[in-house]
Design a protein around this motif. Structure first.
Motif, mmCIF file in Angstrom:
data_model
loop_
_atom_site.group_PDB
_atom_site.id
_atom_site.type_symbol
_atom_site.label_atom_id
_atom_site.label_comp_id
_atom_site.label_asym_id
_atom_site.label_seq_id
_atom_site.Cartn_x
_atom_site.Cartn_y
_atom_site.Cartn_z
ATOM 1 N N ALA A 264 -9.949 -14.641 8.199
ATOM 2 C CA ALA A 264 -11.515 -14.837 8.139
ATOM 3 C C ALA A 264 -11.801 -14.842 6.531
ATOM 4 O O ALA A 264 -12.419 -16.020 6.088
ATOM 5 C CB ALA A 264 -12.049 -14.115 8.647
ATOM 6 N N PRO A 265 -11.365 -14.007 5.693
ATOM 7 C CA PRO A 265 -11.809 -14.123 4.335
ATOM 8 C C PRO A 265 -11.099 -15.184 3.467
ATOM 9 O O PRO A 265 -11.678 -15.681 2.567
ATOM 10 C CB PRO A 265 -11.154 -12.693 3.706
ATOM 11 N N MET A 266 -9.868 -15.583 4.088
ATOM 12 C CA MET A 266 -9.140 -16.754 3.150
ATOM 13 C C MET A 266 -10.141 -18.117 3.289
ATOM 14 O O MET A 266 -9.972 -19.050 2.384
ATOM 15 C CB MET A 266 -7.862 -17.047 3.970
ATOM 16 N N ALA A 267 -11.225 -18.109 4.559
ATOM 17 C CA ALA A 267 -11.706 -19.440 4.669
ATOM 18 C C ALA A 267 -12.511 -19.710 3.165
ATOM 19 O O ALA A 267 -12.944 -20.833 3.034
ATOM 20 C CB ALA A 267 -12.646 -19.107 5.757
ATOM 21 N N GLU A 268 -12.843 -18.577 2.549
ATOM 22 C CA GLU A 268 -13.872 -18.551 1.423
ATOM 23 C C GLU A 268 -13.197 -18.283 0.123
ATOM 24 O O GLU A 268 -13.575 -18.556 -0.910
ATOM 25 C CB GLU A 268 -15.372 -17.923 1.393
ATOM 26 N N ASP A 269 -11.994 -17.591 0.164
ATOM 27 C CA ASP A 269 -11.490 -16.852 -0.832
ATOM 28 C C ASP A 269 -9.913 -17.041 -0.909
ATOM 29 O O ASP A 269 -9.313 -16.306 -1.112
ATOM 30 C CB ASP A 269 -11.817 -15.223 -0.709
ATOM 31 N N ALA A 270 -9.647 -18.603 -1.044
ATOM 32 C CA ALA A 270 -8.301 -18.746 -1.276
ATOM 33 C C ALA A 270 -8.182 -20.231 -1.748
ATOM 34 O O ALA A 270 -9.112 -20.741 -1.977
ATOM 35 C CB ALA A 270 -7.615 -19.062 0.061
ATOM 36 N N ASP A 271 -6.953 -20.615 -2.359
ATOM 37 C CA ASP A 271 -7.013 -22.179 -2.819
ATOM 38 C C ASP A 271 -7.421 -23.027 -1.627
ATOM 39 O O ASP A 271 -7.711 -22.772 -0.513
ATOM 40 C CB ASP A 271 -5.712 -22.472 -3.335
ATOM 41 N N GLU A 272 -7.735 -24.280 -1.880
ATOM 42 C CA GLU A 272 -8.650 -25.233 -1.101
ATOM 43 C C GLU A 272 -7.505 -25.259 0.306
ATOM 44 O O GLU A 272 -8.214 -25.595 1.349
ATOM 45 C CB GLU A 272 -8.714 -26.618 -1.849
ATOM 46 N N SER A 273 -6.288 -25.768 -0.033
ATOM 47 C CA SER A 273 -5.401 -25.671 0.964
ATOM 48 C C SER A 273 -5.373 -24.755 2.191
ATOM 49 O O SER A 273 -5.533 -24.860 3.442
ATOM 50 C CB SER A 273 -4.025 -26.195 0.501
ATOM 51 N N LEU A 274 -5.253 -23.350 1.475
ATOM 52 C CA LEU A 274 -5.321 -22.283 2.647
ATOM 53 C C LEU A 274 -6.431 -22.001 3.085
ATOM 54 O O LEU A 274 -6.776 -21.668 4.230
ATOM 55 C CB LEU A 274 -4.687 -20.883 1.948
ATOM 56 N N SER A 275 -7.702 -22.310 2.377
ATOM 57 C CA SER A 275 -9.049 -22.170 2.872
ATOM 58 C C SER A 275 -9.158 -23.361 3.960
ATOM 59 O O SER A 275 -9.862 -22.802 5.061
ATOM 60 C CB SER A 275 -10.095 -22.336 1.738
ATOM 61 N N ARG A 276 -8.737 -24.547 3.845
ATOM 62 C CA ARG A 276 -8.962 -25.402 4.785
ATOM 63 C C ARG A 276 -8.376 -24.892 6.067
ATOM 64 O O ARG A 276 -8.840 -25.205 7.342
ATOM 65 C CB ARG A 276 -8.381 -26.772 4.404
ATOM 66 N N MET A 277 -7.023 -24.607 5.934
ATOM 67 C CA MET A 277 -6.332 -24.160 7.121
ATOM 68 C C MET A 277 -7.017 -22.829 7.835
ATOM 69 O O MET A 277 -7.124 -22.882 9.125
ATOM 70 C CB MET A 277 -4.960 -23.844 6.870
ATOM 71 N N ALA A 278 -7.499 -22.014 6.933
ATOM 72 C CA ALA A 278 -8.317 -20.839 7.680
ATOM 73 C C ALA A 278 -9.418 -21.557 8.227
ATOM 74 O O ALA A 278 -9.748 -20.916 9.516
ATOM 75 C CB ALA A 278 -8.712 -19.735 6.461
ATOM 76 N N ARG A 279 -10.264 -22.273 7.851
ATOM 77 C CA ARG A 279 -11.369 -22.931 8.507
ATOM 78 C C ARG A 279 -11.039 -23.412 9.708
ATOM 79 O O ARG A 279 -11.943 -23.327 10.671
ATOM 80 C CB ARG A 279 -12.386 -23.733 7.339
ATOM 81 N N LYS A 280 -10.031 -24.211 9.857
ATOM 82 C CA LYS A 280 -9.400 -24.918 10.922
ATOM 83 C C LYS A 280 -9.352 -23.927 12.002
ATOM 84 O O LYS A 280 -9.503 -24.029 13.202
ATOM 85 C CB LYS A 280 -8.516 -25.874 10.728
#
Length: 183
Positions: free
Chosen positions: A159-175
């Motif tokens: 959950a925190p990675m959706a906003e607080d990670a590089d774009e690639s990891l954030s995109r996967m977290a959001r998905k």
């Protein structure tokens, strides 16, 4: 065209339909498959396919990341196809080798696509990785073993990675979070 190429083409086209905002990315991967040079071998320095693993815990709340030794960054697990044309199998093999976790399973459809630049290192010039990523699920045992490719491994809350990670990891977290929120 081999059956494996045809299957991967079908998966890439399906990905482009499921993620219309990423249609151009899927088209780049399809163009790579249309090139006469073999995209499944790392010797193709114009760019080649890699298999990535979004390795999730059995409860679905965490993902296992590697502090990559060569790139000195936190990333999902994964690696080179080295001639294997079954990218889901590549992702699973890499997850097993890099985590040491037993009883992993892979979902069959592509979860994410990412084309990223790998900088020059020693005698290998800079080149593009076309990373085909799959969901890999842990069965319950989370006692990983750090391989020589990693400086460290760590389970991270998604959950925190959706906003607080590089774009690639954030995109996967959001998905992942969007998928998990569906009934």
């Amino acid at each position: 065209m081999s059956a494996a190429y045809a299957f991967l083409r079908e998966q890439l086209a399906d990905y482009g339909r499921r993620w219309p905002d990423e249609h151009g990315v899927a088209a780049d991967f399809l163009a790579l498959l249309d090139d006469p040079a073999d995209p499944f071998v790392r010797e193709r320095l114009e760019g080649h396919l890699t298999g990535g693993a979004w390795l999730v815990s059995a409860d679905g709340r965490r993902t296992l990341l590697t502090h990559h030794r060569k790139l000195d960054r936190w990333l999902q697990l994964g690696g080179h196809a080295d001639g294997d044309t079954d990218m889901a199998r590549v992702a699973l093999k890499e997850a097993e080798e890099e985590s040491g976790l037993p009883d992993l399973s892979v979902e069959g459809s592509i979860f994410d696509l990412d084309r990223h630049w790998i900088p020059e290192r020693k005698d290998v010039p800079g080149h593009w990785h076309y990373d085909v990523r799959y969901i890999v699920c842990a069965s319950g045992n989370e006692d990983y073993v750090v391989s020589e490719e990693s400086l460290a491994l760590a389970w991270r809350e998604i959950a925190p990675m959706a906003e607080d990670a590089d774009e690639s990891l954030s995109r996967m977290a959001r998905k992942w979070l969007a998928r998990s929120a569906r009934p």
